[in-house]
Write a protein that holds these residues in place. Structure first.
Motif, PDB file in Angstrom:
ATOM      1  N   TRP A  79       2.577   4.795   1.597  1.00  0.00           N
ATOM      2  CA  TRP A  79       3.285   3.673   0.767  1.00  0.00           C
ATOM      3  C   TRP A  79       3.853   2.698   1.724  1.00  0.00           C
ATOM      4  CZ3 TRP A  79       6.194   4.509  -4.200  1.00  0.00           C
ATOM      5  CH2 TRP A  79       5.465   5.570  -4.780  1.00  0.00           C
ATOM      6  N   GLU A  80       4.083   1.412   1.058  1.00  0.00           N
ATOM      7  CA  GLU A  80       4.496   0.413   1.563  1.00  0.00           C
ATOM      8  C   GLU A  80       5.979  -0.023   0.732  1.00  0.00           C
ATOM      9  OE1 GLU A  80       5.819  -2.720   3.848  1.00  0.00           O
ATOM     10  OE2 GLU A  80       4.755  -1.353   4.414  1.00  0.00           O
ATOM     11  N   ILE A  81       7.092  -0.009   1.131  1.00  0.00           N
ATOM     12  CA  ILE A  81       8.179  -0.490   0.292  1.00  0.00           C
ATOM     13  C   ILE A  81       8.744  -1.772   0.162  1.00  0.00           C
ATOM     14  CG2 ILE A  81      10.496   0.548  -0.064  1.00  0.00           C
ATOM     15  CD1 ILE A  81       8.370   2.490  -1.099  1.00  0.00           C
TER      16      ILE A  81
ATOM     17  N   GLY B 277      -8.978   7.760   4.628  1.00  0.00           N
ATOM     18  CA  GLY B 277      -8.941   8.757   3.666  1.00  0.00           C
ATOM     19  C   GLY B 277      -7.672   8.849   2.859  1.00  0.00           C
ATOM     20  N   TYR B 278      -6.694   7.879   2.801  1.00  0.00           N
ATOM     21  CA  TYR B 278      -5.438   7.996   2.224  1.00  0.00           C
ATOM     22  C   TYR B 278      -5.495   6.911   0.973  1.00  0.00           C
ATOM     23  CZ  TYR B 278      -3.607   9.994   6.370  1.00  0.00           C
ATOM     24  OH  TYR B 278      -3.453  10.882   7.382  1.00  0.00           O
ATOM     25  N   GLY B 279      -4.630   7.304  -0.236  1.00  0.00           N
ATOM     26  CA  GLY B 279      -4.513   6.428  -1.213  1.00  0.00           C
ATOM     27  C   GLY B 279      -3.160   5.474  -0.571  1.00  0.00           C
ATOM     28  N   PHE B 280      -2.965   4.425  -1.405  1.00  0.00           N
ATOM     29  CA  PHE B 280      -2.028   3.493  -1.005  1.00  0.00           C
ATOM     30  C   PHE B 280      -1.300   2.786  -2.055  1.00  0.00           C
ATOM     31  CE2 PHE B 280      -0.810  -1.087   0.000  1.00  0.00           C
ATOM     32  CZ  PHE B 280      -0.135  -0.842   1.086  1.00  0.00           C
ATOM     33  N   VAL B 281       0.104   3.075  -2.029  1.00  0.00           N
ATOM     34  CA  VAL B 281       1.101   2.501  -3.108  1.00  0.00           C
ATOM     35  C   VAL B 281       1.946   1.671  -2.739  1.00  0.00           C
ATOM     36  CG1 VAL B 281       2.441   3.341  -4.883  1.00  0.00           C
ATOM     37  CG2 VAL B 281       0.715   4.690  -4.321  1.00  0.00           C
ATOM     38  N   VAL B 282       2.196   0.355  -3.161  1.00  0.00           N
ATOM     39  CA  VAL B 282       3.382  -0.303  -2.786  1.00  0.00           C
ATOM     40  C   VAL B 282       4.570  -0.074  -3.962  1.00  0.00           C
ATOM     41  CG1 VAL B 282       3.934  -2.771  -2.809  1.00  0.00           C
ATOM     42  CG2 VAL B 282       1.687  -2.068  -2.308  1.00  0.00           C
ATOM     43  N   GLY B 283       5.680   0.103  -3.390  1.00  0.00           N
ATOM     44  CA  GLY B 283       6.808   0.270  -4.128  1.00  0.00           C
ATOM     45  C   GLY B 283       7.698  -1.000  -4.106  1.00  0.00           C
TER      46      GLY B 283
ATOM     47  N   PHE C 176       3.226   2.344   8.295  1.00  0.00           N
ATOM     48  CA  PHE C 176       3.692   2.346   6.911  1.00  0.00           C
ATOM     49  C   PHE C 176       5.040   2.995   6.752  1.00  0.00           C
ATOM     50  CE2 PHE C 176      -0.882   2.501   7.395  1.00  0.00           C
ATOM     51  CZ  PHE C 176      -1.440   1.888   6.235  1.00  0.00           C
ATOM     52  N   ASP C 177       5.662   2.599   5.488  1.00  0.00           N
ATOM     53  CA  ASP C 177       7.054   3.030   5.217  1.00  0.00           C
ATOM     54  C   ASP C 177       7.145   4.571   5.150  1.00  0.00           C
ATOM     55  OD1 ASP C 177       8.370   0.682   5.674  1.00  0.00           O
ATOM     56  OD2 ASP C 177       7.804  -0.011   3.735  1.00  0.00           O
ATOM     57  N   ALA C 178       5.974   5.122   4.405  1.00  0.00           N
ATOM     58  CA  ALA C 178       6.229   6.620   4.062  1.00  0.00           C
ATOM     59  C   ALA C 178       4.872   7.329   3.793  1.00  0.00           C
ATOM     60  CB  ALA C 178       7.105   6.579   2.755  1.00  0.00           C
ATOM     61  N   LEU C 179       4.634   8.465   4.088  1.00  0.00           N
ATOM     62  CA  LEU C 179       3.740   9.259   3.789  1.00  0.00           C
ATOM     63  C   LEU C 179       4.178  10.233   2.532  1.00  0.00           C
ATOM     64  CD1 LEU C 179       0.484  10.511   4.122  1.00  0.00           C
ATOM     65  CD2 LEU C 179       1.569  11.606   6.071  1.00  0.00           C
ATOM     66  N   GLN C 180       3.653  10.110   1.470  1.00  0.00           N
ATOM     67  CA  GLN C 180       4.204  10.983   0.301  1.00  0.00           C
ATOM     68  C   GLN C 180       4.017  12.576   0.713  1.00  0.00           C
ATOM     69  OE1 GLN C 180       2.754   9.593  -3.211  1.00  0.00           O
ATOM     70  NE2 GLN C 180       3.454  11.414  -4.678  1.00  0.00           N
ATOM     71  N   VAL C 181       4.781  13.394   0.290  1.00  0.00           N
ATOM     72  CA  VAL C 181       4.857  14.761   0.395  1.00  0.00           C
ATOM     73  C   VAL C 181       3.850  15.345  -0.502  1.00  0.00           C
ATOM     74  CG1 VAL C 181       6.338  16.909  -0.120  1.00  0.00           C
ATOM     75  CG2 VAL C 181       7.410  15.010   0.829  1.00  0.00           C
ATOM     76  N   GLY C 182       2.991  16.143  -0.032  1.00  0.00           N
ATOM     77  CA  GLY C 182       1.999  16.903  -0.754  1.00  0.00           C
ATOM     78  C   GLY C 182       0.696  16.413  -0.994  1.00  0.00           C
ATOM     79  N   VAL C 183       0.554  14.969  -0.830  1.00  0.00           N
ATOM     80  CA  VAL C 183      -0.552  14.344  -0.918  1.00  0.00           C
ATOM     81  C   VAL C 183      -0.920  13.385   0.040  1.00  0.00           C
ATOM     82  CG1 VAL C 183      -0.534  14.497  -3.565  1.00  0.00           C
ATOM     83  CG2 VAL C 183       0.338  12.521  -2.425  1.00  0.00           C
ATOM     84  N   ARG C 184      -2.098  12.831   0.192  1.00  0.00           N
ATOM     85  CA  ARG C 184      -2.643  11.777   1.290  1.00  0.00           C
ATOM     86  C   ARG C 184      -2.513  10.357   0.578  1.00  0.00           C
ATOM     87  NH1 ARG C 184      -4.883  13.304   5.828  1.00  0.00           N
ATOM     88  NH2 ARG C 184      -6.445  11.423   5.836  1.00  0.00           N
ATOM     89  N   VAL C 185      -1.174   9.880   0.426  1.00  0.00           N
ATOM     90  CA  VAL C 185      -0.811   8.765   0.059  1.00  0.00           C
ATOM     91  C   VAL C 185       0.202   7.954   0.957  1.00  0.00           C
ATOM     92  CG1 VAL C 185       0.100   7.309  -1.980  1.00  0.00           C
ATOM     93  CG2 VAL C 185      -1.390   9.500  -2.407  1.00  0.00           C
TER      94      VAL C 185
END
Length: 128
Positions: free
Chosen positions: A59-61, A96-102, A48-57
């Motif tokens: 990201w794919e950019i 157990g992670y969220g997932f966001v597309v940027g 994955f492109d990133a693991l968000q700071v402070g939360v279990r999310v």
């Protein structure tokens, strides 16, 4: 899933950025911001492109210049991206992670959502 019961392959492992694409990598470090600047993160056997700071999310950019593509290329881009994004979302959820597309533009977000409204998409505004 509790940390004690999480699969070992679900633990985030920082790895070098996959590609030689400085604008993409810079965007991945800024959005969301990335817990591991300068790195991708390996979770569930997927990069994955990133693991968000402070939360279990995770990201794919996407930093495509989507707005500049003709209609055919836009369609092809979405058709190529959707199966991969769904796979990444499913891996993230299983671990157990969220997932966001940027994405860089509203047009890219709109095109993805027109095909799959279940995706969580954020416009980053990152330029190429």
């Amino acid at each position: 899933m509790t940390p004690e019961r999480r699969r070992p392959d679900c633990e985030p492992t920082p790895v070098p950025h996959a590609g030689e694409d400085p604008p993409h990598n810079a965007c991945a470090d800024r959005f969301p911001p990335n817990r591991y600047p300068g790195k991708d993160v390996l979770v569930g056997g997927k990069r994955f492109d990133a693991l968000q700071v402070g939360v279990r999310v995770l990201w794919e950019i996407k930093t495509h210049r989507f707005d500049t593509y003709n209609a055919f290329i836009r369609r092809m881009t979405i058709q190529e991206e959707l199966p991969l994004l769904r796979e990444e979302r499913d891996i993230a959820a299983a671990c157990g992670y969220g997932f966001v597309v940027g994405v860089s533009t509203q047009a890219h977000k709109d095109a993805l959502l027109a095909e799959d409204q279940s995706l969580n998409i954020v416009v980053t505004g990152c330029k190429r």
